[in-house]
Design a protein around this motif. Structure first.
Motif, PDB file in Angstrom:
ATOM      1  N   ARG A 251       0.831  -1.207   0.000  1.00  0.00           N
ATOM      2  CA  ARG A 251       0.000   0.000   0.000  1.00  0.00           C
ATOM      3  C   ARG A 251       0.865   1.257   0.000  1.00  0.00           C
ATOM      4  O   ARG A 251       0.532   2.254  -0.668  1.00  0.00           O
ATOM      5  CB  ARG A 251      -0.925  -0.008   1.210  1.00  0.00           C
ATOM      6  CG  ARG A 251      -1.990  -1.107   1.151  1.00  0.00           C
ATOM      7  CD  ARG A 251      -2.880  -1.084   2.387  1.00  0.00           C
ATOM      8  NE  ARG A 251      -3.937  -2.084   2.282  1.00  0.00           N
ATOM      9  CZ  ARG A 251      -5.095  -1.895   1.679  1.00  0.00           C
ATOM     10  NH1 ARG A 251      -5.356  -0.721   1.131  1.00  0.00           N
ATOM     11  NH2 ARG A 251      -6.000  -2.851   1.635  1.00  0.00           N
ATOM     12  N   PRO A 258      -4.980   2.025   4.285  1.00  0.00           N
ATOM     13  CA  PRO A 258      -5.737   0.791   4.523  1.00  0.00           C
ATOM     14  C   PRO A 258      -7.206   0.901   4.149  1.00  0.00           C
ATOM     15  O   PRO A 258      -7.895  -0.112   4.039  1.00  0.00           O
ATOM     16  CB  PRO A 258      -5.568   0.572   6.032  1.00  0.00           C
ATOM     17  CG  PRO A 258      -5.253   1.916   6.589  1.00  0.00           C
ATOM     18  CD  PRO A 258      -4.485   2.629   5.531  1.00  0.00           C
ATOM     19  N   GLU A 259      -7.692   2.124   3.963  1.00  0.00           N
ATOM     20  CA  GLU A 259      -9.110   2.278   3.625  1.00  0.00           C
ATOM     21  C   GLU A 259      -9.409   1.910   2.171  1.00  0.00           C
ATOM     22  O   GLU A 259     -10.565   1.683   1.800  1.00  0.00           O
ATOM     23  CB  GLU A 259      -9.559   3.722   3.885  1.00  0.00           C
ATOM     24  CG  GLU A 259      -9.021   4.752   2.910  1.00  0.00           C
ATOM     25  CD  GLU A 259      -7.570   5.143   3.176  1.00  0.00           C
ATOM     26  OE1 GLU A 259      -7.006   5.909   2.381  1.00  0.00           O
ATOM     27  OE2 GLU A 259      -7.020   4.666   4.195  1.00  0.00           O
ATOM     28  N   VAL A 260      -8.361   1.823   1.340  1.00  0.00           N
ATOM     29  CA  VAL A 260      -8.562   1.491  -0.070  1.00  0.00           C
ATOM     30  C   VAL A 260      -8.716  -0.016  -0.222  1.00  0.00           C
ATOM     31  O   VAL A 260      -7.925  -0.794   0.319  1.00  0.00           O
ATOM     32  CB  VAL A 260      -7.384   2.005  -0.928  1.00  0.00           C
ATOM     33  CG1 VAL A 260      -7.551   1.566  -2.380  1.00  0.00           C
ATOM     34  CG2 VAL A 260      -7.292   3.519  -0.836  1.00  0.00           C
ATOM     35  N   GLU A 261      -9.734  -0.434  -0.950  1.00  0.00           N
ATOM     36  CA  GLU A 261     -10.005  -1.859  -1.141  1.00  0.00           C
ATOM     37  C   GLU A 261      -8.884  -2.505  -1.957  1.00  0.00           C
ATOM     38  O   GLU A 261      -8.426  -1.960  -2.967  1.00  0.00           O
ATOM     39  CB  GLU A 261     -11.330  -2.044  -1.867  1.00  0.00           C
ATOM     40  CG  GLU A 261     -11.673  -3.499  -2.124  1.00  0.00           C
ATOM     41  CD  GLU A 261     -12.909  -3.670  -2.989  1.00  0.00           C
ATOM     42  OE1 GLU A 261     -13.329  -4.808  -3.212  1.00  0.00           O
ATOM     43  OE2 GLU A 261     -13.443  -2.626  -3.445  1.00  0.00           O
TER      44      GLU A 261
END
Length: 728
Positions: A251, A258-261
Motif C-alpha cells: 500500500r 488501509p481504507e482502499v479496497e
C-alpha cells in the motif's frame, strides 16, 4: 471382625457348606424341642412314627438344600476373590507398563515443597547430564537456564503452591551448558490437610521442535527483513474466495492507505493509462500459460506523481491445472530507473568528453604543425612582396597568398581555442559589465526581427577569464541562436549565482561541486535532436548549408569555457528552442583593471640572439628576419645544440628565442638549464601548441611568448620589448 470376614472369604466351599448345615441343624433341633414342649404343655398327643419320619426327611432335605446353597455361595465368593486378585495383578501390570513407558518417554522428578529433588528417573539424568547422586537433595534450580525471567517462575510457584497443576514449556541447562527445552507438567501431591506435600514433575523433551520453530521464526524474520530491505510489497489473490491481499508496504508503494479496497481492479486503475494495456496483457498471458509473469510500468499516485514499479507474479494450479491462487511482489524502482538513466547520460557525456578530448588533441596537433607551415607561407610571402616593385603585377598574387595565409591562421587559432591550447590573458571580471558593453554589438548582429533581452543577476559573483575570449563565446552563441530563428524569435542572455551540488557534478563529468556564476544564452528557435546535441561541439560539424559555416563556432565556445575552468551544457528539444548554460567558477578577488595590449612596433637591434627551433621552415624564416634587422644570430636546431653553443661561445648572449615543443627537451626546461650558465640572458618562447605553457606552474607570469604563425613584425616587436625590459 474385618480379619474374620477376610478369613471366611478365603475358606473352602465345603467348609462353608458344613458350617452352614451344622448351624441349621442346631437351629432346627432347638425349634423341634420348643415345638415338642409346646405340644406337651398343651396336652397334645405324641406324633406318630410316620410323622416323625416325615419330619426327619424334611429336616434332611432342608439341610441338603442349605448345604447346596451354601456351597454355591461359597463358590461365587471364591470366584469373586480370584477375579479381584487377577484384576489387582493385571492392574499392577498395567501400572507397571505405564510407568515403564513414562520412564522411557519422559523425564520424571519429584521435589519437596522447597524444590529439593527427592526422586529422578534415568531419563532425567540422561537429558540433564547429571548423575542421580548429583541431583538428589539439590534444589531444582540446578538446571535453571536463566532464559526465563523471574516472573515466569513466580507464576509457576504461585500456581502449584495453590494446589493447582501447572503446564508450560521450560528451557533448562544441562551439565555441559547445552540448553534443552521441555514440555512440563508439575502436579502437586496433597496431604490430608489439603496442602501440597510434594510435587511430581513430568517433562517431555521438545528441544528439536523448539529449535525448528526458532529456525522457522528466524527464517521468517530473515524473509521479512529481506522483503523490507528489498522494499518489496507483497500481494496475493485467491481465485476461489475472490479475495485479494496487500501488505502494508504494498500500500505504501502504491501510495494508498488501509481504507482502499485491495483488488486487481484497484491496482489496474492506478497504473498509468499508457501502460495499462501492457500490464493486462502480461498478467493475462501469465495466467493462461500458467507461468511467472513480470512487467515494469508506471503508476500514478493519488497526488499525481509518477512512480516506476517492477511487478512480478506467479500462479499456483490445482490438480486440473487451473490457477487457484496467485502471489507476487511489487517494488518501487523510480530511484533506480532515474539513477540508471542518469548513469546512461553520464556515460554518454563521459564518452562525449573523451571524444572531445581526443578531437582536441588532434586539432591542437594539426594546428601546431599547420602554424609552422603558415609561418613559412606568410613570412616568405612577405619577403617576396617587399622585393617586388610597387608597379609589379605579381604583388596582387602575393597579397592573395598572404590573405589566404591569414584566414588559415584564424582557423588554426580557433582550433587551438577548441583544444584549449591558446594563450589566454585572464583577469577577474564582472560578467554583467562585460555583457553590458557587448549588448549594443549583439543587437546589431542578431537584427531587428529577434527580440533580445539581457537579464543580469543581482549581486553577481566575479569570475576569472579572458574578457576577449568570453566576448567571442557570447557572440558565437548569439550568432548560432540567430541562425536557429530564421523567422524571428526571442534571445535571452542571463546571469546568476549558482551552487552546484555533488549530485549535479556526478551527472555532469568535468564539473566539480562549488560556487559558480552561470551565463545562459537561450533562444526560441528550432531546437535540436539528441544526435545533433551529441556532436555540436565537434570541430567542423555543422547543420548549416555547405559554404555557410565552418563548424568551428561552438567548438571555439567549448574551448574557451574549458580553458577558463568552466563547464558548458546544452538543453534543447526539436521545436522547443535551445539553452546553452555556462558555469564559471566564482572567485573572491576584486575586479582588475582593463588589460592593455602592448603597442606593436618593429625595431632593429645589434644584440646576440640564440635561436632554437627544430622546424627548418620556421628556423630559416626567424633567422632571416632577425639577421636582416641587425641582430647576430646563433642558430641551434635543438636543445642539445643550444647547450653546446652556450658552452662553446664565451661572448655574451643577450636573448634566447626558443620553440616550446621540441623532441629532445621542452623550451622551458631548456631555459632552466641555461639560467645558471647565462644568468643575464633573457628568453622569449614561441609555439603553435602551447598547452605545456598553460599548465606548467614553474613558469613566471607574463612570460614573453609568441603565438605561431609568426610574422616579421610580431617577432621583431617581441624581441625588442623583451630586450628593453618592457615585458617585466
Amino acid at each position: 471382625m474385618r480379619l474374620r470376614i477376610q478369613r471366611l472369604a478365603l475358606a473352602s466351599p465345603d467348609r462353608i457348606a458344613a458350617l452352614t448345615a451344622a448351624a441349621y441343624l442346631l437351629w432346627k433341633a432347638g425349634w423341634l424341642t420348643i415345638d415338642r414342649a409346646l405340644l406337651l404343655t398343651l396336652g397334645a398327643s405324641a406324633h406318630s412314627t410316620d410323622a416323625k419320619l416325615g419330619v426327619w426327611l424334611g429336616v434332611i432335605g432342608t439341610m441338603a438344600l442349605i448345604y447346596l446353597t451354601a456351597r454355591a455361595v461359597a463358590s461365587s465368593q471364591q470366584r469373586t476373590a480370584e477375579s479381584r486378585a487377577l484384576g489387582e495383578r493385571q492392574c499392577q501390570k498395567v501400572i507397571g507398563d505405564i510407568w515403564t513407558a513414562l520412564d522411557n518417554s519422559a523425564d520424571v522428578a519429584a521435589t519437596d515443597t522447597e524444590g529439593r529433588i527427592i526422586y529422578v528417573n534415568d531419563r532425567f539424568c540422561e537429558l540433564s547430564g547429571y548423575s542421580r547422586e548429583e541431583l538428589l537433595g539439590k534444589n531444582h534450580r540446578l538446571i535453571n537456564s536463566g532464559v526465563h525471567p523471574k516472573e515466569f517462575f513466580q507464576a509457576l510457584w504461585s500456581t502449584i503452591s495453590a494446589g493447582q497443576v501447572w503446564r508450560g514449556e521450560v528451557c533448562n541447562r544441562a551439565k555441559n551448558g547445552a540448553l534443552f527445552w521441555e514440555s512440563t507438567v508439575v502436579t502437586p501431591i496433597l496431604g490430608e490437610d489439603g496442602k501440597p506435600r510434594q510435587y511430581i514433575v513430568i517433562r517431555h523433551d521438545i528441544t528439536e521442535r523448539v529449535n525448528m520453530e526458532q529456525n522457522l521464526r528466524q527464517t521468517e524474520e530473515r524473509q521479512r527483513l529481506a522483503v523490507e530491505a528489498g522494499h518489496l510489497g507483497l500481494w496475493s489473490s485467491d481465485k476461489k474466495t475472490g479475495k485479494t491481499g496487500w501488505s502494508p508496504l504494498f500500500r505504501a508503494i502504491l501510495g494508498v492507505g488501509p481504507e482502499v479496497e485491495a483488488s486487481y481492479e484497484t491496482y489496474l486503475a492506478a497504473v498509468h493509462p499508457e501502460d495499462r494495456d501492457t500490464v493486462e496483457r502480461d498478467v493475462r498471458r501469465g495466467l493462461e500459460e500458467k507461468r511467472q509473469f513480470a512487467n515494469t510500468h508506471r503508476i500514478v499516485w493519488p497526488d499525481g506523481s509518477i512512480h516506476w514499479l517492477s511487478f512480478r507474479g506467479k500462479a499456483y494450479k490445482d490438480e486440473q491445472e487451473q490457477p487457484v491462487r496467485t502471489v507476487g511482489v511489487i517494488r518501487d524502482i523510480t530511484e533506480e530507473k532515474t539513477a540508471r538513466e542518469r548513469l546512461v547520460r553520464t556515460e554518454e557525456q563521459l564518452r562525449q568528453a573523451q571524444k572531445m578530448e581526443g578531437i582536441g588533441r588532434l586539432a591542437g596537433g594539426v594546428a601546431h604543425d599547420f602554424n609552422n607551415l603558415l609561418t613559412a607561407i606568410g613570412g616568405y610571402s612577405r619577403f617576396l612582396l617587399d622585393s617586388l616593385p610597387e608597379n609589379d603585377a605579381r604583388r596582387d598574387d602575393v597579397l592573395e597568398i598572404m590573405k589566404a595565409s591569414e584566414r588559415a591562421g584564424a582557423l588554426t587559432r580557433q582550433l587551438l581555442t577548441f583544444s584549449r591550447r591558446q594563450v589566454l590573458q585572464p583577469r577577474v571580471l564582472d560578467l554583467n559589465a562585460v555583457l553590458a558593453d557587448l549588448e549594443k554589438m549583439l543587437r546589431r548582429i542578431i537584427g531587428e526581427d529577434i527580440d533580445f533581452s539581457f537579464a543580469p543577476g543581482a549581486k553577481l559573483g566575479r569570475v576569472k577569464a579572458d574578457p576577449s575570449q568570453i566576448e567571442q563565446a557570447v557572440v558565437n552563441l548569439a550568432v548560432n541562436a540567430k541562425d536557429a530563428m530564421p523567422q524571428g524569435g526571442r534571445l535571452i542572455i542571463e546571469t546568476a549565482n549558482i551552487e552546484l551540488d555533488g549530485s549535479y557534478a556526478a551527472a555532469h563529468p568535468g564539473c566539480a561541486p562549488g560556487s559558480y556564476v552561470m551565463l545562459a544564452v537561450s533562444d526560441t528557435g528550432c531546437g535540436m535532436s539528441e544526435e545533433v546535441k551529441a556532436r555540436i561541439f565537434e570541430p567542423f560539424f555543422t547543420t548549416k548549408e555547405q559554404g555557410k559555416g565552418t563548424g568551428l563556432g561552438l567548438a571555439t565556445v567549448y574551448g574557451i569555457v574549458k580553458q577558463s575552468q568552466g563547464s558548458i551544457y546544452v538543453y534543447s528539444e526539436p521545436g522547443k528552442g535551445t539553452s546553452f548554460k555556462i558555469y564559471l567558477p566564482r572567485v573572491e578577488d576584486p575586479v582588475t583593471g582593463e588589460f592593455q595590449n602592448p603597442k606593436c612596433r618593429a625595431a632593429k637591434g645589434k644584440e646576440t640572439i640564440l635561436l632554437v627551433e627544430d622546424d627548418e621552415l620556421v628556423h630559416k624564416f626567424a633567422a632571416r628576419v632577425l639577421r636582416e634587422s641587425g641582430y647576430t644570430i646563433l642558430a641551434a636546431r635543438g636543445p642539445a645544440e643550444a647547450l653546446e653553443i652556450c658552452a662553446r661561445i664565451k661572448d655574451p648572449i643577450d636573448l634566447m628565442l626558443t620553440d616550446v615543443i621540441m623532441p629532445q627537451m621542452h623550451g622551458y626546461a631548456l631555459a632552466e638549464r641555461m639560467a645558471p650558465l647565462r644568468p643575464g640572458m633573457k628568453v622569449v618562447f614561441m609555439s603553435g601548441y602551447t598547452e605545456q605553457l598553460a599548465v606548467d606552474p614553474t613558469l613566471p607570469k607574463n612570460v614573453p611568448f609568441l603565438q605561431k604563425p609568426l610574422t616579421a613584425d610580431a617577432v621583431l616587436s617581441k624581441i625588442r620589448e623583451t630586450l628593453d625590459g618592457k615585458n617585466a
